[in-house]
Design a protein around this motif. Structure first.
Motif, short mmCIF file in Angstrom:
data_model
loop_
_atom_site.label_atom_id
_atom_site.label_comp_id
_atom_site.label_asym_id
_atom_site.label_seq_id
_atom_site.Cartn_x
_atom_site.Cartn_y
_atom_site.Cartn_z
N GLY A 197 57.84 37.28 39.60
CA GLY A 197 56.42 37.03 39.83
C GLY A 197 55.54 38.09 39.21
N ALA A 198 55.98 39.36 39.27
CA ALA A 198 55.20 40.44 38.67
C ALA A 198 55.13 40.27 37.15
CB ALA A 198 55.82 41.79 39.03
N GLY A 199 56.25 39.86 36.55
CA GLY A 199 56.24 39.61 35.12
C GLY A 199 55.33 38.46 34.74
N ILE A 200 55.34 37.40 35.55
CA ILE A 200 54.44 36.27 35.30
C ILE A 200 52.98 36.71 35.39
CG2 ILE A 200 53.61 34.08 36.27
CD1 ILE A 200 56.53 33.46 37.01
N LEU A 204 50.28 36.60 32.38
CA LEU A 204 49.02 35.89 32.48
C LEU A 204 47.82 36.81 32.27
CD1 LEU A 204 49.86 33.65 35.58
CD2 LEU A 204 49.39 32.81 33.27
N GLY A 205 48.07 38.13 32.22
CA GLY A 205 46.99 39.09 32.02
C GLY A 205 46.17 39.38 33.25
N TYR A 206 46.78 39.28 34.43
CA TYR A 206 46.02 39.41 35.67
C TYR A 206 45.75 40.85 36.11
CZ TYR A 206 46.18 34.39 36.61
OH TYR A 206 46.02 33.03 36.56
N GLY A 207 46.44 41.82 35.54
CA GLY A 207 46.09 43.22 35.82
C GLY A 207 46.79 43.82 37.02
N ASP A 208 46.44 45.08 37.29
CA ASP A 208 47.12 45.86 38.33
C ASP A 208 46.78 45.41 39.75
OD1 ASP A 208 48.29 47.36 36.34
OD2 ASP A 208 46.79 48.97 36.43
N GLY A 264 55.07 33.76 31.97
CA GLY A 264 53.61 33.87 32.09
C GLY A 264 52.90 33.64 30.77
N ARG A 265 53.60 33.91 29.68
CA ARG A 265 53.02 33.72 28.34
C ARG A 265 53.22 32.30 27.82
NH1 ARG A 265 51.80 38.59 25.67
NH2 ARG A 265 52.37 40.44 26.90
N GLY A 317 49.57 29.49 36.14
CA GLY A 317 48.17 29.67 36.54
C GLY A 317 47.79 28.79 37.71
N ASP A 318 48.31 27.57 37.75
CA ASP A 318 48.01 26.65 38.86
C ASP A 318 48.61 27.16 40.16
OD1 ASP A 318 46.70 25.04 37.05
OD2 ASP A 318 48.40 23.65 36.79
N VAL A 319 49.82 27.73 40.07
CA VAL A 319 50.47 28.25 41.28
C VAL A 319 49.71 29.45 41.83
CG1 VAL A 319 52.57 29.33 42.16
CG2 VAL A 319 52.74 27.36 40.63
#
Length: 345
Positions: A197-200, A204-208, A264-265, A317-319
Motif C-alpha cells: 500500500g505504501a508503494g502504491i 500515485l504521488g500522494y506524498g508523506d 501505483g504507476r 486511485g478509486d480505492v
C-alpha cells in the motif's frame, strides 16, 4: 562452532549465511538450481540476489541431502509457497534432528497457517512448538554490508530460542528473544501488505502525509487481527511491528514497496511480478489476510482495499478515494487492540 544449513539462496538467505559465517560457523547454502550453486562457489558472489562478497565458510549446494547432513541447525528462508514441498523432501532426507529456524515472512493462503504451523504439520519429527522464528526490520542488502541491524527470535521452546540468539548475534546483527511467536510471525507477514500500500501511495504521488497515515492505520489493522489470533498487542509496538513496518514501507530495498510503486504507476499485477523477478510475499499474504479478516470478522479496510486492487482489478486511485470517504470514526476506539485488556484470554 556449528554446522548450519541455510535453505534458500535468495537475498535474505544469502545475507543470513553471511551473518553465520562471520560468527565462525560452517554454512551450507542450498539452492535447487545447480547452476546457481556452481556460480556461487566459483565466484563467491550471488549477483542476481545480493551485492555482497560471500565468505569462504559458505559452500553452496543444490542437493538437499548434502546441505543438511550432520548440521546442528537448519535455517529455512524459502518462499511461503515452497515451504511444504521442502519439508516433505526433508522428511526423506534428515536422519537426525537439528534445530529448525525459519525466517520466511508469510501466511499460507487457504489454510491460513503461520509458517511454523506449516513446518510442524509437514516435518514428521517436529511440532510447531519446536520451531524458531526470526523476524524484524532487516533488509538483506544492509545485512550483507554488515550495517547495524536488530531482529527478534521466538519459540515456545525457550532453549531453542536462546540457541538461535547465540547462533546469529554479533556486533552488527543484534538479536533479541520474545515469548510471542504468534505476534512475531504475524507482524513479519502482515507488514508486507501495508508495504504494498505504501508503494502504491508513492506511485500515485500522494506524498508523506498519506504514507504516514497508511503506516499508522495499517499498524492498527495488523494489531486487531494479531490480537484476535492470540498475539500480545505490545509485540506490534516493537521490532516485529513498528520496526518492520518502517523499514519495509519507506525503503527502495523493499520488494513489496517496489511492487506497490509499479502498481501505483499503472502497471498490472502480472506485469509487476514478471518485472520483479523475485517473490513478492505481500501478494499472497494479502489474499490470506483478507480471508482471515472475513472469517474472524475483523475490520481491515486497507487490506480489503489492496485485495480489490490485486485480485479484482480495481483502480488504486478509486480505492484510496473509497478509504478517505469512510464513515467518521473516533481514533482511540479504532486502536483499542493495543490495550493490554484486548488480548484473548
Amino acid at each position: 562452532m556449528s554446522k548450519v544449513a541455510v535453505l534458500g539462496a535468495g537475498s535474505w538467505g544469502t545475507a543470513l549465511s553471511i551473518v553465520l559465517a562471520d560468527n565462525g560457523h560452517s554454512v551450507r547454502l542450498w539452492t535447487y538450481r545447480k547452476e546457481q550453486a556452481e556460480a556461487i562457489n566459483a565466484t563467491y558472489r550471488n549477483e542476481k540476489y545480493l551485492d555482497a562478497d560471500i565468505p569462504e565458510q559458505i559452500k553452496a549446494c543444490h542437493e538437499l541431502k548434502q546441505a543438511v547432513d550432520d548440521v546442528s541447525a537448519i535455517v529455512m528462508v524459502v518462499p511461503t509457497k515452497a515451504i511444504r514441498d521442502v519439508c516433505k523432501e526433508l522428511n526423506n532426507t534428515l536422519t537426525h534432528r537439528p534445530t529448525i529456524i525459519h525466517a520466511t515472512k508469510g501466511i499460507e493462503p487457504g489454510s491460513l497457517k503461520r509458517i511454523s504451523q506449516v513446518i510442524g504439520e509437514e516435518l514428521a519429527r517436529y511440532d510447531s512448538e519446536d520451531i524458531v522464528v526470526l523476524s524484524g526490520p532487516s533488509h538483506a542488502e544492509e545485512v550483507g554490508k554488515r550495517l547495524p541491524t536488530t531482529v527478534t527470535v521466538s519459540s515456545l521452546n525457550t532453549q531453542h530460542a536462546a540457541y538461535a540468539q547465540d547462533l546469529f548475534i554479533n556486533e552488527s546483527f543484534r538479536v533479541y528473544t520474545s515469548d510471542d511467536m504468534i505476534g512475531l510471525e504475524l507482524g513479519g507477514a502482515l507488514k508486507n501488505i501495508i508495504a504494498l500500500g505504501a508503494g502504491i501511495s508513492d506511485g500515485l504521488g500522494y506524498g508523506d502525509n498519506a504514507k504516514a497515515a497508511l503506516i499508522t492505520r495499517g499498524l492498527a489493522e495488523i494489531a486487531r487481527l494479531g490480537v484476535s489470533l492470540g498475539a500480545n498487542p505490545l509485540t506490534f509496538l516493537g521490532l516485529p511491528g513498528v520496526g518492520d513496518l518502517i523499514v519495509t514501507c519507506t525503503s527502495h530495498h523493499s520488494r513489496n514497496w517496489r511492487a506497490g510503486n509499479l502498481l501505483g504507476r499503472g502497471q498490472k499485477l502480472d506485469e509487476v511480478l514478471d518485472q520483479m523477478g523475485m517473490v513478492v510475499e505481500g501478494v499472497r499474504t494479502t489474499q490470506a489476510a483478507y480471508q482471515f479478516a472475513r472469517e474472524q470478522q475483523i475490520e481491515m479496510p486497507i487490506t480489503e482495499g489492496l485485495y480489490t486492487i490485486l485480485f479484482e482489478d480495481k483502480q488504486p486511485g478509486d480505492v484510496v478515494e473509497q478509504l478517505m470517504n469512510r464513515n467518521k470514526r473516533e481514533e482511540m476506539n479504532d486502536i483499542s487492540a493495543f490495550s493490554s485488556d484486548s488480548r484473548p484470554q
